[in-house]
Design a protein around this motif. Structure first.
Motif, PDB file in Angstrom:
ATOM      1  N   ASP A  36       0.824  -1.208   0.000  1.00 22.48           N
ATOM      2  CA  ASP A  36       0.000   0.000   0.000  1.00 22.48           C
ATOM      3  C   ASP A  36       0.861   1.262   0.000  1.00 22.48           C
ATOM      4  OD1 ASP A  36      -2.234  -1.546   0.000  1.00 22.48           O
ATOM      5  OD2 ASP A  36      -2.811  -1.167   2.082  1.00 22.48           O
ATOM      6  N   SER A  37       1.965   1.239   0.755  1.00 23.62           N
ATOM      7  CA  SER A  37       2.840   2.412   0.825  1.00 23.62           C
ATOM      8  C   SER A  37       3.473   2.707  -0.529  1.00 23.62           C
ATOM      9  CB  SER A  37       3.941   2.188   1.878  1.00 23.62           C
ATOM     10  OG  SER A  37       3.384   1.974   3.159  1.00 23.62           O
ATOM     11  N   VAL A  38       3.970   1.670  -1.193  1.00 30.35           N
ATOM     12  CA  VAL A  38       4.575   1.853  -2.511  1.00 30.35           C
ATOM     13  C   VAL A  38       3.535   2.358  -3.506  1.00 30.35           C
ATOM     14  CG1 VAL A  38       5.701   0.676  -4.445  1.00 30.35           C
ATOM     15  CG2 VAL A  38       6.363   0.131  -2.092  1.00 30.35           C
ATOM     16  N   ASN A  39       2.332   1.783  -3.425  1.00 32.54           N
ATOM     17  CA  ASN A  39       1.274   2.191  -4.349  1.00 32.54           C
ATOM     18  C   ASN A  39       0.892   3.653  -4.159  1.00 32.54           C
ATOM     19  OD1 ASN A  39       1.199  -0.378  -5.369  1.00 32.54           O
ATOM     20  ND2 ASN A  39      -0.466  -1.048  -4.060  1.00 32.54           N
ATOM     21  N   GLU A  40       0.875   4.109  -2.906  1.00 33.04           N
ATOM     22  CA  GLU A  40       0.490   5.494  -2.662  1.00 33.04           C
ATOM     23  C   GLU A  40       1.557   6.467  -3.169  1.00 33.04           C
ATOM     24  OE1 GLU A  40      -0.410   4.594   1.289  1.00 33.04           O
ATOM     25  OE2 GLU A  40      -2.361   3.821   0.667  1.00 33.04           O
ATOM     26  N   VAL A  41       2.816   6.030  -3.196  1.00 31.28           N
ATOM     27  CA  VAL A  41       3.854   6.845  -3.829  1.00 31.28           C
ATOM     28  C   VAL A  41       3.552   6.965  -5.331  1.00 31.28           C
ATOM     29  CG1 VAL A  41       6.301   6.951  -4.432  1.00 31.28           C
ATOM     30  CG2 VAL A  41       5.618   6.283  -2.121  1.00 31.28           C
ATOM     31  N   PHE A  42       3.146   5.838  -5.959  1.00 32.14           N
ATOM     32  CA  PHE A  42       2.752   5.871  -7.371  1.00 32.14           C
ATOM     33  C   PHE A  42       1.618   6.872  -7.587  1.00 32.14           C
ATOM     34  CE2 PHE A  42       4.053   1.175  -8.238  1.00 32.14           C
ATOM     35  CZ  PHE A  42       5.370   1.575  -8.354  1.00 32.14           C
ATOM     36  N   LEU A  43       0.610   6.799  -6.720  1.00 31.37           N
ATOM     37  CA  LEU A  43      -0.572   7.640  -6.900  1.00 31.37           C
ATOM     38  C   LEU A  43      -0.253   9.114  -6.668  1.00 31.37           C
ATOM     39  CD1 LEU A  43      -3.205   5.350  -5.160  1.00 31.37           C
ATOM     40  CD2 LEU A  43      -2.725   5.582  -7.590  1.00 31.37           C
ATOM     41  N   LEU A  44       0.640   9.395  -5.728  1.00 29.11           N
ATOM     42  CA  LEU A  44       1.048  10.783  -5.508  1.00 29.11           C
ATOM     43  C   LEU A  44       1.784  11.331  -6.727  1.00 29.11           C
ATOM     44  CD1 LEU A  44       2.230  10.768  -1.780  1.00 29.11           C
ATOM     45  CD2 LEU A  44       0.295  12.020  -2.748  1.00 29.11           C
ATOM     46  N   ALA A  45       2.553  10.477  -7.392  1.00 23.33           N
ATOM     47  CA  ALA A  45       3.234  10.898  -8.620  1.00 23.33           C
ATOM     48  C   ALA A  45       2.227  11.142  -9.739  1.00 23.33           C
ATOM     49  CB  ALA A  45       4.248   9.840  -9.048  1.00 23.33           C
ATOM     50  N   ALA A  46       1.128  10.395  -9.726  1.00 27.38           N
ATOM     51  CA  ALA A  46       0.151  10.489 -10.806  1.00 27.38           C
ATOM     52  C   ALA A  46      -0.586  11.822 -10.812  1.00 27.38           C
ATOM     53  CB  ALA A  46      -0.870   9.348 -10.691  1.00 27.38           C
ATOM     54  N   VAL A  47      -0.871  12.373  -9.635  1.00 27.73           N
ATOM     55  CA  VAL A  47      -1.718  13.571  -9.567  1.00 27.73           C
ATOM     56  C   VAL A  47      -1.093  14.760 -10.297  1.00 27.73           C
ATOM     57  CG1 VAL A  47      -2.781  15.238  -8.017  1.00 27.73           C
ATOM     58  CG2 VAL A  47      -2.899  12.806  -7.483  1.00 27.73           C
TER      59      VAL A  47
END
Length: 290
Positions: A36-47
């Protein structure tokens, strides 16, 4: 940001508790939080990347970046979370060792704290989805809500497996909890991946919006008939509209350009997200013509 901060702390606590107690369910939950932590880094980059303005190479903007990173997040949940949970579950069935009640007590305390933290993050994400315009359709926010919901349920499964293991002395309970966590993560990864795929390959606008646009076009006095209407979502706050119709009888064909401008303005005024409107308005065929 709230979900990332919570998961980093929780992942560390679960990993330490899992190594001390040797609990497969707790270690599965640690892997879940790391994913989940790694994925949220991905999502923060996406915005920020998805908000870049259109350019010559990407004339419809970068809105689909959110869907790409959401797809990566789904793969991360499957690989890092689901597969590791399956491994822990099957590996636990081959063990023949006694667990320390003291270590398990510490593990249960860690899970109790994690339950409060994950629940708080879920409430925050739901509140944000409800308060933001279009928040419910934001793939990044949807992924966070799915992750937090899964995390809350995963913690409950892990706690149940650990308690039943200690009470009965049978590791099957905890191994089953790990396998259930794995199945849960695989299911969530599949759903998120399917949603991201639909949007990446060009999903249409929701049926209600498409119906309302069709009604507006059909109600225009300048249009005799709407032959076709196609829509697509290039991004979270962007809708492409392509329509073909016949000019109403009695209107000069030289008026077509002005008619198109007026219709485009009316569509964009009513639905600001319809930022790409393309109209093909032609003269209606004569009665009995081909």
């Amino acid at each position: 940001m709230v979900a990332l901060a919570a998961n980093v702390v929780i992942a560390a606590a679960k990993a330490v508790g899992g190594l001390i107690s040797g609990s497969p369910a707790l270690l599965s939950e640690a892997a879940h939080s790391v994913a989940d932590s790694v994925n949220e880094v991905f999502l923060l980059a996406a915005v920020p990347r998805s908000r870049r303005p259109a350019d010559a190479r990407h004339p419809f903007g970068y809105g689909k970046e959110r869907y790409f990173w959401s797809l990566l997040a789904a793969v991360g949940i499957f690989v890092m979370g689901g597969c590791f949970a399956f491994f822990q579950g099957f590996e636990a069935l081959t063990r023949d060792e006694q667990e320390s009640p003291t270590g398990y007590t510490a593990g249960l305390i860690v899970l109790g704290i994690a339950l409060v933290a994950e629940g708080s993050s879920l409430v925050r994400a739901l509140y944000q989805a409800r308060g933001e315009r279009g928040g419910a359709g934001d793939p990044a926010l949807r992924t966070v809500i799915a992750e937090d919901s899964t995390a809350v349920l995963g913690v409950v499964l892990a706690m149940g497996g650990m308690v039943l293991h200690l009470v009965t002395g049978n590791v099957v309970w905890e191994a089953s909890a790990s396998l259930a966590i794995g199945l849960l993560l695989v299911f969530v990864a599949f759903r998120l991946g399917r949603d991201a795929r639909d949007r990446l390959i060009g999903e249409s606008a929701d049926p209600e919006l498409r119906h309302r646009i069709h009604e507006l076009l059909d109600g225009r006095p300048e249009i005799d008939n709407v032959a076709s209407l196609l829509t697509m979502r290039p991004g979270l706050d962007s809708v492409l509209v392509a329509a073909r119709g016949d000019l109403a009888p009695g209107i000069d064909s030289e008026e077509i350009d002005r008619v198109c401008v007026r219709i485009k303005e009316s569509v964009s005024r009513k639905w600001p997200q319809a930022d790409h409107v393309y109209l093909d308005i032609t003269n209606a065929p004569p009665p009995g013509g081909v």
